[in-house]
Design a protein around this motif. Structure first.
Motif, PDB file in Angstrom:
ATOM      1  N   LEU A 130      33.613  46.002  39.643  1.00 39.38           N
ATOM      2  CA  LEU A 130      34.635  44.999  39.938  1.00 39.38           C
ATOM      3  C   LEU A 130      34.880  44.088  38.730  1.00 39.38           C
ATOM      4  CD1 LEU A 130      36.643  43.744  41.893  1.00 39.38           C
ATOM      5  CD2 LEU A 130      34.768  42.359  42.819  1.00 39.38           C
ATOM      6  N   PRO A 131      33.833  43.612  38.035  1.00 39.80           N
ATOM      7  CA  PRO A 131      34.108  42.815  36.834  1.00 39.80           C
ATOM      8  C   PRO A 131      34.927  43.575  35.781  1.00 39.80           C
ATOM      9  CG  PRO A 131      31.849  42.473  37.529  1.00 39.80           C
ATOM     10  CD  PRO A 131      32.399  43.579  38.380  1.00 39.80           C
ATOM     11  N   ASP A 132      34.677  44.890  35.633  1.00 42.22           N
ATOM     12  CA  ASP A 132      35.454  45.697  34.683  1.00 42.22           C
ATOM     13  C   ASP A 132      36.934  45.694  35.058  1.00 42.22           C
ATOM     14  OD1 ASP A 132      33.275  46.514  33.098  1.00 42.22           O
ATOM     15  OD2 ASP A 132      32.910  48.293  34.350  1.00 42.22           O
ATOM     16  N   VAL A 133      37.219  45.976  36.329  1.00 42.80           N
ATOM     17  CA  VAL A 133      38.627  46.079  36.732  1.00 42.80           C
ATOM     18  C   VAL A 133      39.302  44.718  36.708  1.00 42.80           C
ATOM     19  CG1 VAL A 133      38.244  48.204  38.027  1.00 42.80           C
ATOM     20  CG2 VAL A 133      38.249  46.026  39.255  1.00 42.80           C
ATOM     21  N   LYS A 134      38.561  43.650  36.972  1.00 40.98           N
ATOM     22  CA  LYS A 134      39.157  42.307  36.878  1.00 40.98           C
ATOM     23  C   LYS A 134      39.503  41.984  35.423  1.00 40.98           C
ATOM     24  CE  LYS A 134      37.744  40.252  41.125  1.00 40.98           C
ATOM     25  NZ  LYS A 134      37.992  39.000  41.754  1.00 40.98           N
ATOM     26  N   ARG A 135      38.649  42.410  34.475  1.00 42.16           N
ATOM     27  CA  ARG A 135      38.940  42.206  33.052  1.00 42.16           C
ATOM     28  C   ARG A 135      40.174  43.000  32.631  1.00 42.16           C
ATOM     29  NH1 ARG A 135      33.476  42.704  29.544  1.00 42.16           N
ATOM     30  NH2 ARG A 135      34.993  42.307  27.876  1.00 42.16           N
ATOM     31  N   PHE A 191      43.182  43.908  37.307  1.00 34.91           N
ATOM     32  CA  PHE A 191      43.292  44.333  38.702  1.00 34.91           C
ATOM     33  C   PHE A 191      42.587  43.321  39.589  1.00 34.91           C
ATOM     34  CE2 PHE A 191      43.489  48.277  36.238  1.00 34.91           C
ATOM     35  CZ  PHE A 191      44.652  48.837  36.739  1.00 34.91           C
ATOM     36  N   ALA A 192      43.097  43.117  40.788  1.00 37.10           N
ATOM     37  CA  ALA A 192      42.502  42.159  41.721  1.00 37.10           C
ATOM     38  C   ALA A 192      41.295  42.747  42.446  1.00 37.10           C
ATOM     39  CB  ALA A 192      43.543  41.702  42.735  1.00 37.10           C
ATOM     40  N   SER A 193      41.264  44.077  42.583  1.00 33.63           N
ATOM     41  CA  SER A 193      40.185  44.695  43.363  1.00 33.63           C
ATOM     42  C   SER A 193      39.954  46.124  42.883  1.00 33.63           C
ATOM     43  CB  SER A 193      40.560  44.714  44.844  1.00 33.63           C
ATOM     44  OG  SER A 193      41.653  45.600  45.049  1.00 33.63           O
ATOM     45  N   LEU A 194      38.854  46.690  43.327  1.00 31.09           N
ATOM     46  CA  LEU A 194      38.582  48.098  43.041  1.00 31.09           C
ATOM     47  C   LEU A 194      39.597  48.994  43.740  1.00 31.09           C
ATOM     48  CD1 LEU A 194      34.676  48.141  43.170  1.00 31.09           C
ATOM     49  CD2 LEU A 194      36.083  48.773  41.209  1.00 31.09           C
ATOM     50  N   ASP A 195      40.033  48.608  44.935  1.00 30.50           N
ATOM     51  CA  ASP A 195      41.051  49.396  45.642  1.00 30.50           C
ATOM     52  C   ASP A 195      42.349  49.457  44.842  1.00 30.50           C
ATOM     53  OD1 ASP A 195      39.428  50.040  47.778  1.00 30.50           O
ATOM     54  OD2 ASP A 195      40.132  48.392  49.053  1.00 30.50           O
TER      55      ASP A 195
END
Length: 188
Positions: free
Chosen positions: A56-61, A64-68
C-alpha cells in the motif's frame, strides 16, 4: 516511458515519486533522465517486483488511493515484467533556455550549422524541414512530411532531432521555429 499530464504534474509537485510499468524491455535506465512535457525527470531506480510484493505505501507513492485502484489500473496494462520505478523531478527542460536564445555569436551559429550538417549526412533535409516549419507553423506533421516526400513517423523523428538542437518547438498541432531556429535559418 509515457506518463500522463496529470501524473507529470504530481511528480513535478513532489506528490508522486514512484511509477509502475509492465515491460518486455525497459525504456529508461536507472541513473538516467527522461524528458517530458513537464520537464526533466531523474530515474533513481528500476527494480522488478512481483505483484505479491507491491505494498500500500508503494501504490500511494505512485498516486493510487488503494491497492484495489492499483490492481484495476494494472489490469489495463499489457503483459510484461512488473517493475517499480523511483524517480523525481530534476528541473525544467534545458532545451527551453536553448531555444529561446535569439542572439547567437558567430561561434554559436557555426556550431548550430555544423550540427545541422552532421544530421544531413549524405542526404540534406534539415534546412528544408526548417523552412517548411517556418512557412507553415502549426501544420500537421503528416502534411509537412508529404511536402518532403516522407512518411509521418520518420519525419517526426527528424524534427525531434531539430528540437534537441533548440531549433523547433512542438505545438498542440504541428511545430514552429524557436527564436534560435529563426536566427539559424536566417543566417544561412
Amino acid at each position: 516511458m509515457l506518463l500522463k499530464a496529470d501524473l507529470l504534474a504530481r511528480i513535478k509537485a513532489g506528490e508522486v515519486d514512484t511509477v509502475f510499468r509492465r515491460w518486455k524491455r525497459s525504456t529508461v535506465k536507472a541513473g538516467g533522465t527522461l524528458m517530458t512535457s513537464a520537464g526533466l525527470l531523474a530515474i533513481d531506480s528500476i527494480e522488478p517486483i512481483t505483484l505479491a510484493d507491491v505494498t500500500l505505501p508503494d501504490v500511494k507513492r505512485a498516486g493510487f488511493a488503494s491497492l484495489d485502484e492499483f490492481h484495476r489500473w494494472l489490469d489495463t496494462m499489457k503483459d510484461g515484467d512488473l517493475c517499480i520505478i523511483r524517480l523525481h523531478y530534476a528541473g525544467e527542460d534545458p532545451r527551453i533556455a536553448l531555444r529561446n536564445q535569439r542572439d547567437l555569436s558567430p561561434a554559436e551559429l557555426a556550431q548550430a550549422n555544423a550540427a545541422l550538417d552532421k544530421l544531413d549526412g549524405k542526404s540534406p533535409w534539415t534546412r528544408q524541414a526548417l523552412r517548411l516549419i517556418a512557412t507553415h507553423p502549426g501544420r500537421l506533421a503528416e502534411d509537412l512530411a508529404g511536402e518532403m516526400a516522407m512518411e509521418k513517423a520518420p519525419f517526426k523523428s527528424k524534427v525531434t532531432k531539430l528540437k534537441e538542437l533548440g531549433l523547433t518547438e512542438s505545438l498542440e498541432v504541428g511545430y514552429r521555429l524557436s527564436p534560435r531556429g529563426e536566427t539559424v535559418l536566417a543566417a544561412k
